[in-house]
Design an enzyme around this catalytic site. Structure first.
Site, PDB file in Angstrom:
ATOM      1  N   SER A 137       0.868  -1.168   0.000  1.00 48.22           N
ATOM      2  CA  SER A 137       0.000   0.000   0.000  1.00 48.22           C
ATOM      3  C   SER A 137       0.908   1.221   0.000  1.00 48.22           C
ATOM      4  CB  SER A 137      -0.886   0.000   1.249  1.00 48.22           C
ATOM      5  OG  SER A 137      -1.430   1.281   1.506  1.00 48.22           O
ATOM      6  N   TYR A 151      -0.921  -1.137  10.853  1.00 51.35           N
ATOM      7  CA  TYR A 151      -1.161  -1.505   9.447  1.00 51.35           C
ATOM      8  C   TYR A 151       0.001  -1.032   8.579  1.00 51.35           C
ATOM      9  CZ  TYR A 151      -3.177  -1.569   4.767  1.00 51.35           C
ATOM     10  OH  TYR A 151      -3.389  -1.787   3.431  1.00 51.35           O
TER      11      TYR A 151
END
Length: 280
Positions: A137, A151
Site C-alpha cells: 500500500s 497496518y
C-alpha cells in the site's frame, strides 16, 4: 500473451483479488484462488472448472498453505505467477491497539504471504522461473497516517521482505514486485476488511479525524479503478522487465514523489551530521 500460465491469487473473494481473478479467467488463464470461505469465493468467482481452482485456505496456517500449493501443482502441473493479495486494514493508534490486535494484523498481512512464498519457492526454483507480486500500500512507503501505525508497519514489512526476496532469487530467473496501492474503489474500507481498535482513546484528535474520513468520506469516492489495476498487473506479469517497485494510482504516485523530495531535502540538510559519525 501466454495464457497457459498458472496464476495464484490469495484473498480472492473480494476487492482487487476478485477483480483480478475474474479478469484472468476472462482472458483465458488458468487460475487458482484462495479464500477463508470457499462458498463466498465460488459464489463470486465461479465453481471449480478445468480453468479455475478455488481453494479454502488459512494463510496463517503453514500446513494449510502447503496443502493448497501441492493441490494447485497436482491440478495444473505448475505455478507461474503468485499475487499475495490477502490482508486487512487495522485502525488504532499504537497505544490503543492491544498486543493481540497488532499480532493478528501481522499474522495475516505479513506471515500469510511468507507462508505462501516459502511453499511456492521449491517449484519456482525447479522451473527457474516465476513472478511474485506482493500487494502493499502507499502506507507501506509513507507512514504518516495517524491511527494506521500497525497496518503501516505490516505493509512496510511487505516492501522490506519483497526487496530481500528480489535479491535472493535474482540468479534463479524469478522476480519479486512490491505493489503500492493508492485508494481504489473496492470494499477495503468496509466492514470485514477494516477493523477498528477495541479500545479507543478520545485524546487522539488526529487519529479520530482520519478515522472518520476513512469511514464516512472516502468509501465510494476512491479515485482508483480496480479493473484497470488488474489489467496493469497482468500486463506487468507478462513483461520481461518486471519492476521491483510498482506504484498504482495517481494518488500513490504523488505521495511517493512528495516523500522522496522530503527525503532529499533532509539528506541535504543533515549531510554534515551524517558524515560526522565516521571514524576519521
Amino acid at each position: 500473451m501466454d495464457t497457459n500460465k498458472v496464476s495464484l491469487v490469495t484473498g480472492a473473494s473480494k476487492g482487487l483479488g476478485l477483480t483480478l481473478v475474474k479478469k484472468l479467467l476472462t482472458a483465458g488463464y488458468k487460475v487458482a484462488a484462495t479464500s477463508r470461505d470457499l462458498n463466498t469465493l465460488t459464489s463470486e468467482a465461479g465453481d471449480r472448472s478445468e480453468q479455475f481452482l478455488p481453494l479454502e485456505t488459512t494463510l496463517t496456517d503453514d500446513g494449510s498453505v502447503a496443502h493448497a500449493i501441492s493441490t494447485i501443482v497436482n491440478t495444473f502441473g505448475t505455478i507461474d505467477v503468485v499475487v499475495n493479495n490477502a490482508g486487512y486494514g487495522q485502525l488504532g493508534t499504537l497505544e490503543e491497539l492491544s498486543d493481540d490486535e497488532a499480532r493478528k494484523n501481522f499474522e495475516v498481512n505479513v506471515f500469510g504471504s511468507l507462508n505462501v512464498i516459502r511453499n511456492v519457492m521449491p517449484y519456482f526454483r525447479k522451473n527457474k522461473s516465476g513472478a511474485f507480486f506482493n500487494i502493499s500500500s502507499i502506507a507501506g512507503f509513507l507512514g504518516t497516517f495517524p491511527g494506521w501505525g500497525v497496518y503501516n508497519a505490516t505493509k512496510f514489512a511487505v516492501a522490506g521482505f519483497t526487496e530481500a526476496l528480489s535479491a535472493e532469487v535474482k540468479s534463479l530467473g524469478i522476480t519479486a514486485t512490491v505493489v503500492y496501492l493508492g485508494y481504489f474503489k473496492t470494499n477495503f474500507l468496509l466492514k470485514g476488511s477494516l477493523r477498528l481498535a477495541e479500545k479507543s482513546i478520545a485524546e487522539y484528535k488526529e487519529a479520530r479525524e482520519l478515522e472518520t474520513i476513512h469511514q464516512e468520506q472516502i468509501p465510494g469516492n476512491q479515485p482508483g479503478d480496480p479493473e484497470k489495476a488488474a489489467s496493469v498487473l497482468i500486463q506487468v506479469a507478462e513483461s520481461d522487465q518486471r519492476p521491483l517497485h510498482l506504484f498504482l494510482g495517481t494518488d500513490a504516485l504523488n505521495m511517493a514523489k512528495n516523500k522522496i523530495e522530503t527525503l532529499k531535502e533532509q539528506l541535504t540538510a543533515n549531510e554534515q551530521l551524517s558524515k560526522s559519525t565516521d571514524f576519521v
